[in-house]
Write a protein that holds these residues in place. Sequence first.
Motif, mmCIF file in Angstrom:
data_model
loop_
_atom_site.group_PDB
_atom_site.id
_atom_site.type_symbol
_atom_site.label_atom_id
_atom_site.label_comp_id
_atom_site.label_asym_id
_atom_site.label_seq_id
_atom_site.Cartn_x
_atom_site.Cartn_y
_atom_site.Cartn_z
ATOM 1 N N ALA A 73 -4.402 -4.334 -6.239
ATOM 2 C CA ALA A 73 -4.884 -3.600 -5.055
ATOM 3 C C ALA A 73 -3.713 -2.961 -4.306
ATOM 4 O O ALA A 73 -3.794 -1.791 -3.896
ATOM 5 C CB ALA A 73 -5.652 -4.549 -4.135
ATOM 6 N N THR A 76 -2.396 -0.023 -6.221
ATOM 7 C CA THR A 76 -3.354 1.082 -6.139
ATOM 8 C C THR A 76 -3.238 1.788 -4.794
ATOM 9 O O THR A 76 -3.229 3.029 -4.727
ATOM 10 C CB THR A 76 -4.787 0.566 -6.365
ATOM 11 O OG1 THR A 76 -4.836 -0.082 -7.641
ATOM 12 C CG2 THR A 76 -5.802 1.683 -6.306
ATOM 13 N N VAL A 77 -3.153 1.014 -3.721
ATOM 14 C CA VAL A 77 -2.991 1.603 -2.385
ATOM 15 C C VAL A 77 -1.679 2.386 -2.311
ATOM 16 O O VAL A 77 -1.636 3.514 -1.798
ATOM 17 C CB VAL A 77 -3.049 0.513 -1.289
ATOM 18 C CG1 VAL A 77 -2.576 1.041 0.051
ATOM 19 C CG2 VAL A 77 -4.460 -0.039 -1.176
ATOM 20 N N SER A 78 -0.611 1.817 -2.841
ATOM 21 C CA SER A 78 0.683 2.497 -2.833
ATOM 22 C C SER A 78 0.602 3.818 -3.596
ATOM 23 O O SER A 78 1.125 4.842 -3.141
ATOM 24 C CB SER A 78 1.759 1.604 -3.447
ATOM 25 O OG SER A 78 2.992 2.295 -3.484
ATOM 26 N N VAL A 81 -1.460 6.361 -1.442
ATOM 27 C CA VAL A 81 -0.646 6.873 -0.329
ATOM 28 C C VAL A 81 0.445 7.789 -0.876
ATOM 29 O O VAL A 81 0.710 8.867 -0.325
ATOM 30 C CB VAL A 81 -0.044 5.713 0.496
ATOM 31 C CG1 VAL A 81 0.967 6.223 1.518
ATOM 32 C CG2 VAL A 81 -1.157 4.932 1.198
ATOM 33 N N VAL A 124 5.121 -2.120 0.299
ATOM 34 C CA VAL A 124 4.038 -2.720 -0.490
ATOM 35 C C VAL A 124 4.618 -3.772 -1.423
ATOM 36 O O VAL A 124 4.065 -4.854 -1.587
ATOM 37 C CB VAL A 124 3.265 -1.635 -1.274
ATOM 38 C CG1 VAL A 124 2.381 -2.239 -2.343
ATOM 39 C CG2 VAL A 124 2.447 -0.792 -0.315
#
Length: 175
Positions: A73, A76-78, A81, A124
């Motif tokens: 997760a 994926t967020v990194s 962004v 992250v």
Amino acid sequence: MTLTATPAAADAATAHAAELLVGVLVVVGVVVRQLRVRRLDPRSTVAWVVLGVGAVVTFAALDDHPVTTRDVALLTVSAAVGGVLAVARAYTVRVWRTDRGVVRQGGVSTAVLWVVSIGQHLLVDGRADDRSLTDASLLAYLGFVLLVQNLVLVARARREGLLVSEPAGPAAPRR
């Protein structure tokens, strides 16, 4: 009391340091290249190479470390962004036509957005359960965001009439 590292721990630390050094060198190289006048590569060759090497390194790290849902997760967020920052960064790059073809050059705001992009990935990294996986993914991250930025630059150049699509194959002779 004296603490000594086991040979395996020393090897792991050396490998980790080598991965970080390679990552830092690639980051510096990418930012320096962004600030120079360079020919726009519609094929995104450098981005694909960095992404490919990064994918190999990342998948190799998966063999050695368990992957948690949290790590996936966070990565994926990194990446999401980073993709948004890459699109923004592409609009800070100047694109124009010369006798050498279409060229591009980033400025101070491009470099600042690169620092923000790498910084958020490292933040992250600090939140992950297994930092070695997120460290190993740095090259894949760089390749991905470089690819997104270049795709946006190519689209801009085409939209502005600076770059025309080339035919897929050899031109057919006219009769």
